[in-house]
Design an enzyme around this catalytic site. Sequence first.
Site, PDB file in Angstrom:
ATOM      1  N   ILE A  96       4.834  19.244  18.457  1.00 41.29           N
ATOM      2  CA  ILE A  96       3.596  18.908  17.749  1.00 41.29           C
ATOM      3  C   ILE A  96       3.045  17.541  18.153  1.00 41.29           C
ATOM      4  CG2 ILE A  96       4.224  20.374  15.789  1.00 41.29           C
ATOM      5  CD1 ILE A  96       4.899  17.781  14.248  1.00 41.29           C
ATOM      6  N   LYS A  97       3.906  16.645  18.648  1.00 43.87           N
ATOM      7  CA  LYS A  97       3.510  15.316  19.146  1.00 43.87           C
ATOM      8  C   LYS A  97       2.624  14.560  18.157  1.00 43.87           C
ATOM      9  CE  LYS A  97       3.799  16.703  24.023  1.00 43.87           C
ATOM     10  NZ  LYS A  97       3.925  18.175  23.854  1.00 43.87           N
ATOM     11  N   ARG A  98       2.970  14.598  16.893  1.00 40.32           N
ATOM     12  CA  ARG A  98       2.214  13.862  15.889  1.00 40.32           C
ATOM     13  C   ARG A  98       2.604  12.386  15.912  1.00 40.32           C
ATOM     14  NH1 ARG A  98      -0.223  18.239  16.039  1.00 40.32           N
ATOM     15  NH2 ARG A  98      -0.532  19.589  14.228  1.00 40.32           N
TER      16      ARG A  98
END
EC number: 4.1.1.23
Length: 271
Positions: A96-98
């Site tokens: 998700i690379k949040r």
Amino acid sequence: MNFQSKFLTRSQSLKSLLCVGLDPDYCKLPEIIKRSPEPLVHFCREIIDATAPYAVAYKPNIAFFEVFGSSGIRQFEKVIGHLKNNYPQIPIVADIKRGDLDNTARQYARYYFGDLQVDSLTLSPYMGLDTLRPFLEYQDHLVFWLCLTSNPDSIQFQKKRFSETGRTLYEEVAYVANSISPLNLGFVVGATNTYELEILRKQNPDRIFLIPGFGAQGAKLDDLLPVCGRYSLINSSRGIHFASDGLDFAARANQEAEKIHNAMQARFVFL
């Protein structure tokens, strides 16, 4: 069972490090899948069922679901449900690379770790430690911090050196991680950076690394396996699930996963 236990049990059982990525790019799906009412679910289920004998972990990428809005999110949740219901022994890494303020981060953590119960996810470290802490509260789960990525332009930031410390940005990420030291924090280290990967592994012998960039992005197992160590997940996405765009796509995915599995298994004892 926490992420580390699931990963180690699965990896040692299969004698492999293979993480199967799930990037269901709609434009590349076989035509028969595109006609399905839920094409992303249909495709991912077929790939999962075909590759499960060889997968140490699965890494579904949320972007390929979000593009379809609420329908895509529902399909993402169904893919997660299929994995948890049918393959509970295989850990899930939500790609998700949040990276956001702590109050916002807490909502992401609640959804992915609390509601969906994925085992792990990817985060950006750019905004600092306070964006990470809400995730680390879920101690049975693991966070992969983006450390040194495989895309060519990563050098624009990640290999820039701080004059104050002499460390590059990716080295600073690893340094900060080690300053707080929980082992439920791992690193994303791109497969195209074998020199840096070897150094990071020597400095972090017990951290789990997620290593994308193998296969379609050009990195080779012969370069990775001597330096990555056993505490690694080497990810292949397109090279497996888009091995064919025909009716045999699942069978070809099975064959590609088996081929990678066999190559890893043959070298596992030396890792």
